[in-house]
Design a protein around this motif. Structure first.
Motif, PDB file in Angstrom:
ATOM      1  N   HIS A   1      -8.710   0.378  -6.717  1.00  0.00           N
ATOM      2  CA  HIS A   1      -9.066  -1.044  -6.688  1.00  0.00           C
ATOM      3  C   HIS A   1      -7.990  -1.791  -7.467  1.00  0.00           C
ATOM      4  O   HIS A   1      -7.876  -1.633  -8.683  1.00  0.00           O
ATOM      5  CB  HIS A   1     -10.446  -1.233  -7.320  1.00  0.00           C
ATOM      6  N   VAL A   2      -7.220  -2.615  -6.775  1.00  0.00           N
ATOM      7  CA  VAL A   2      -6.129  -3.357  -7.402  1.00  0.00           C
ATOM      8  C   VAL A   2      -6.578  -4.810  -7.586  1.00  0.00           C
ATOM      9  O   VAL A   2      -6.974  -5.466  -6.626  1.00  0.00           O
ATOM     10  CB  VAL A   2      -4.841  -3.299  -6.555  1.00  0.00           C
TER      11      VAL A   2
ATOM     12  N   VAL B   1      -1.832 -10.010  -7.989  1.00  0.00           N
ATOM     13  CA  VAL B   1      -1.271  -9.388  -6.789  1.00  0.00           C
ATOM     14  C   VAL B   1      -1.544 -10.295  -5.596  1.00  0.00           C
ATOM     15  O   VAL B   1      -2.454 -11.122  -5.618  1.00  0.00           O
ATOM     16  CB  VAL B   1      -1.841  -7.981  -6.528  1.00  0.00           C
TER      17      VAL B   1
ATOM     18  N   THR C   1      -2.764  -9.597  -2.551  1.00  0.00           N
ATOM     19  CA  THR C   1      -4.032  -9.365  -1.869  1.00  0.00           C
ATOM     20  C   THR C   1      -4.873  -8.392  -2.689  1.00  0.00           C
ATOM     21  O   THR C   1      -4.857  -7.184  -2.437  1.00  0.00           O
ATOM     22  CB  THR C   1      -3.788  -8.773  -0.461  1.00  0.00           C
ATOM     23  N   PRO C   2      -5.604  -8.879  -3.697  1.00  0.00           N
ATOM     24  CA  PRO C   2      -6.437  -7.983  -4.499  1.00  0.00           C
ATOM     25  C   PRO C   2      -7.477  -7.297  -3.620  1.00  0.00           C
ATOM     26  O   PRO C   2      -7.946  -7.863  -2.638  1.00  0.00           O
ATOM     27  CB  PRO C   2      -7.125  -8.921  -5.498  1.00  0.00           C
ATOM     28  N   GLY C   3      -7.801  -6.070  -3.980  1.00  0.00           N
ATOM     29  CA  GLY C   3      -8.842  -5.362  -3.239  1.00  0.00           C
ATOM     30  C   GLY C   3      -8.668  -3.863  -3.338  1.00  0.00           C
ATOM     31  O   GLY C   3      -7.872  -3.347  -4.130  1.00  0.00           O
TER      32      GLY C   3
ATOM     33  N   VAL D   1      -7.466  -0.334  -1.959  1.00  0.00           N
ATOM     34  CA  VAL D   1      -6.404   0.205  -1.109  1.00  0.00           C
ATOM     35  C   VAL D   1      -6.515   1.717  -1.046  1.00  0.00           C
ATOM     36  O   VAL D   1      -6.961   2.360  -1.999  1.00  0.00           O
ATOM     37  CB  VAL D   1      -4.994  -0.210  -1.609  1.00  0.00           C
TER      38      VAL D   1
ATOM     39  N   ALA E   1       0.504   1.449  -5.125  1.00  0.00           N
ATOM     40  CA  ALA E   1      -0.735   0.665  -5.107  1.00  0.00           C
ATOM     41  C   ALA E   1      -0.412  -0.820  -5.145  1.00  0.00           C
ATOM     42  O   ALA E   1      -1.031  -1.624  -4.433  1.00  0.00           O
ATOM     43  CB  ALA E   1      -1.630   1.056  -6.288  1.00  0.00           C
TER      44      ALA E   1
ATOM     45  N   ALA F   1      -1.171  -3.705  -2.170  1.00  0.00           N
ATOM     46  CA  ALA F   1      -1.973  -4.896  -2.468  1.00  0.00           C
ATOM     47  C   ALA F   1      -1.144  -6.175  -2.331  1.00  0.00           C
ATOM     48  O   ALA F   1      -1.489  -7.208  -2.905  1.00  0.00           O
ATOM     49  CB  ALA F   1      -2.573  -4.787  -3.866  1.00  0.00           C
TER      50      ALA F   1
ATOM     51  N   GLN G   1      -9.417   1.518 -11.277  1.00  0.00           N
ATOM     52  CA  GLN G   1      -9.113   0.110 -11.081  1.00  0.00           C
ATOM     53  C   GLN G   1      -7.791  -0.166 -11.782  1.00  0.00           C
ATOM     54  O   GLN G   1      -7.623   0.170 -12.954  1.00  0.00           O
ATOM     55  CB  GLN G   1     -10.201  -0.793 -11.661  1.00  0.00           C
TER      56      GLN G   1
END
Length: 106
Positions: A16-17, A21, A23-25, A27, A38, A42, A65
């Motif tokens: 979880h990034v 960034v 596009t956080p989320g 990956v 990572a 993201a 995370q």
């Protein structure tokens, strides 16, 4: 938003990034992936990301995370004395439990 990665697929890790960034989320990466991988998955760091605060060469672990701070943001230290994103343990402040978690110790 992109669909959630398949966390059950063999041979990979899910990370979880969050933070600074593109596009956080969540990956999905190949096993042995690094923080840099990572970050790229993201969307890369934003212009205000403090990439120097991260160890981009560290191997990521499944389920972690990864927080990318902005310049000037302080990352909180974990209770065991380790920094949250570099995977290092401060041997001067770590308790016995934290030391047991080190590879080859305990």
């Amino acid at each position: 938003p992109a669909p959630a990665p398949d966390a059950t697929a063999p041979g990979g890790v899910v990370v979880h990034v969050v933070g600074a960034v593109g596009t956080p989320g969540v990956v999905r990466l190949d096993a042995g992936a690094r923080v840099a991988d990572a970050l790229a998955a993201a969307g890369g760091g934003t212009p205000d990301a403090d990439l120097g605060a991260l160890n981009l060469a560290r191997t990521v672990t499944d389920g972690e995370q990864l927080r990318v701070p902005v310049v000037g943001e302080q990352l909180a230290a974990a209770p065991d004395g380790s920094a949250p994103d570099d995977g290092l343990v401060d041997l001067n402040r770590a308790d016995a439990t934290a030391l047991q978690e080190l590879p080859g110790v305990g």
